[in-house]
Design an enzyme around this catalytic site. Structure first.
Site, PDB file in Angstrom:
ATOM      1  N   ASP A 113       1.241  -1.220  -0.575  1.00 58.87           N
ATOM      2  CA  ASP A 113       0.019   0.148   0.332  1.00 58.87           C
ATOM      3  C   ASP A 113       1.120   1.073   0.338  1.00 58.87           C
ATOM      4  O   ASP A 113       2.053   1.442   0.518  1.00 58.87           O
ATOM      5  CB  ASP A 113      -0.712  -0.302   1.537  1.00 58.87           C
ATOM      6  CG  ASP A 113      -1.466  -1.038   1.388  1.00 58.87           C
ATOM      7  OD1 ASP A 113      -1.468  -2.219   1.398  1.00 58.87           O
ATOM      8  OD2 ASP A 113      -2.826  -0.771   1.551  1.00 58.87           O
ATOM      9  N   ARG A 114       0.536   2.282  -0.652  1.00 60.93           N
ATOM     10  CA  ARG A 114       1.082   3.697  -0.934  1.00 60.93           C
ATOM     11  C   ARG A 114       1.151   4.365   0.782  1.00 60.93           C
ATOM     12  O   ARG A 114       1.636   4.671   1.256  1.00 60.93           O
ATOM     13  CB  ARG A 114       0.746   4.492  -1.624  1.00 60.93           C
ATOM     14  CG  ARG A 114       1.588   5.689  -1.528  1.00 60.93           C
ATOM     15  CD  ARG A 114       0.430   6.302  -3.534  1.00 60.93           C
ATOM     16  NE  ARG A 114       1.421   7.899  -2.942  1.00 60.93           N
ATOM     17  CZ  ARG A 114       1.441   9.310  -2.313  1.00 60.93           C
ATOM     18  NH1 ARG A 114      -0.529   9.212  -1.804  1.00 60.93           N
ATOM     19  NH2 ARG A 114       1.749  10.073  -2.931  1.00 60.93           N
TER      20      ARG A 114
END
Length: 406
Positions: free
Chosen positions: A77-78
């Site tokens: 995930d960013r």
């Protein structure tokens, strides 16, 4: 899109918000010990608010190598703090020691084999849910899901695009050979207040490629590469094929994920069990809690009791379809549901074979339930801290969705 999918538990959700800050969503990758046998340098990369590919490209640029020389086992995930392993098969320790990238840290951890996508066991999550409305419902939700065998194994929003959920739409259009329409969606659909949205909208209105090349920001490198290629060839098919194979596969994988989610939701809606096989089902073997998705067998009237005993012992799980040209089709009632999903979306499995070679997908099977390991939670006023381990390819957001009910 995800809001239309059925919940498995009937208990109301606790509400709340996730990913308010990157520190609210911590992910630590778990890889097999056998990886640490080889001559490549292995580093543990900690990143905050970075996409995996973007971080790797920045590291490669700073230490003077091509980004393809850096191996990694999975994307993370960013909007999170993530710990994952990367490999470099040359000596770059001196360069790495001098490296200073904001919100990215590298730590040398040893030598091993070059990492490739999928070379991981899973991920350990530590997730804070804020502004929880009814935390007292957690035990009831967990108990209900325990009886039903686990959490529904939906693909999360990350699969479709968090800011612009268009990947599955592009995938379906590519499957149908509608390259111009696919390009309009990929290039033209705006995000939610993202940089470049106005340029995207203008392209959707005007279809002016030259104007788009002037207005599209430089960081939209894939979009710009497509626009340049179209200007050269006047072919949207050739424009798509200029994209790297992993990017092209994202679109097809997203549509496969969309169909899987529909199947799983339909199965819940029709009251069919997820933790018990019925004749016609395909089950996947499980070893030490990890589903082996390539090891499957069919359930029949003859072996159904035997299979369900294996499911109870944690040695097998009921699966759903990842549609593709050679996926293993279910029979009976599960097979009927699979056919319904394909018919309703006006596609067939042969279409996955007729795609250009970089996009072709054979398909497979995926377990219908998530069984988090080492699951625990801690309440503190209007916050709840969850921690658990999930096998690779399983989404923590799908676990939280069932608890929060949004």
């Amino acid at each position: 899109m995800l809001e239309e999918l059925k919940y498995l538990s009937e208990t109301p959700g606790i509400g709340g918000r996730i990913k308010v800050k990157p520190e609210d969503f911590i992910v630590r990758e778990i890889i097999p010990k056998s990886i640490f046998k080889g001559n490549c340098q292995i580093y543990l990369m900690k990143k905050r608010n970075w996409e995996t590919i973007a971080a790797i490209k920045e590291i490669a640029k700073r230490i003077g190598i091509h980004y393809s020389e850096i191996g990694f086992a999975g994307t993370k995930d960013r909007h999170a703090v993530t710990y994952q392993y990367i490999s470099v098969c040359r000596d770059v320790r001196k360069e790495v020691e001098k490296l200073k990238i904001r919100d990215v840290e590298l730590k040398f951890v040893g030598y091993g084999r070059p990492l490739k996508l999928g070379f991981l066991l899973g991920n350990f999550f530590l997730i804070r849910v804020r502004d929880v409305k009814r935390p007292e419902l957690i035990p009831k939700i967990i108990e209900e899901l325990k009886i039903k065998g686990g959490f529904p194994n939906y693909f999360g929003i990350q699969r479709f695009g968090e800011k612009r959920s268009v990947n599955h739409i592009v995938g379906k259009l590519l499957l149908e050979g509608k390259y111009e329409e696919a390009a309009e969606v990929f290039l033209g659909y705006p995000g939610n207040g993202m940089e470049g949205d106005e340029a995207r909208k203008r392209f959707l209105e005007t279809k002016d490629v030259d104007l788009a090349l002037e207005e599209f920001p430089k960081f939209l490198r894939y979009e710009r590469a497509m626009l340049y290629r179209y200007r050269e060839t006047r072919s949207w098919k050739k424009a798509f094929l200029v994209l790297p194979r992993p990017i092209l596969r994202i679109f097809i994988h997203a549509f496969q994920a969309y169909l899987f989610n529909l199947y799983l939701s339909r199965r819940i809606e029709e009251g069919l069990p997820l933790n018990e096989a019925i004749p016609g089902d395909i089950v996947v073997q499980v070893k030490r809690g990890i589903p082996l998705r390539t090891r499957t067998y069919r359930v029949t009237e003859t072996n159904v009791d035997f299979v369900n005993e294996k499911i109870k012992r944690g040695e097998a799980m009921v699966s759903g379809p990842i549609f593709g040209y050679s996926y293993r089709k279910a029979h009976g009632i599960p097979g009927r549901l699979e056919e319904e999903i394909l018919d309703e979306n006006e596609v067939n499995v042969e279409m996955f074979k007729k795609l250009p070679k970089p996009m072709r997908e054979p398909g497979g099977r995926r377990e219908l339930l998530i069984k988090p390991r080492k699951f625990a939670y801690k309440r503190k006023e209007e916050e709840v801290l969850f921690k658990f381990f999930l096998p690779k390819g399983v989404y923590a957001t799908s676990v939280l969705r069932e608890i929060t009910k949004h």
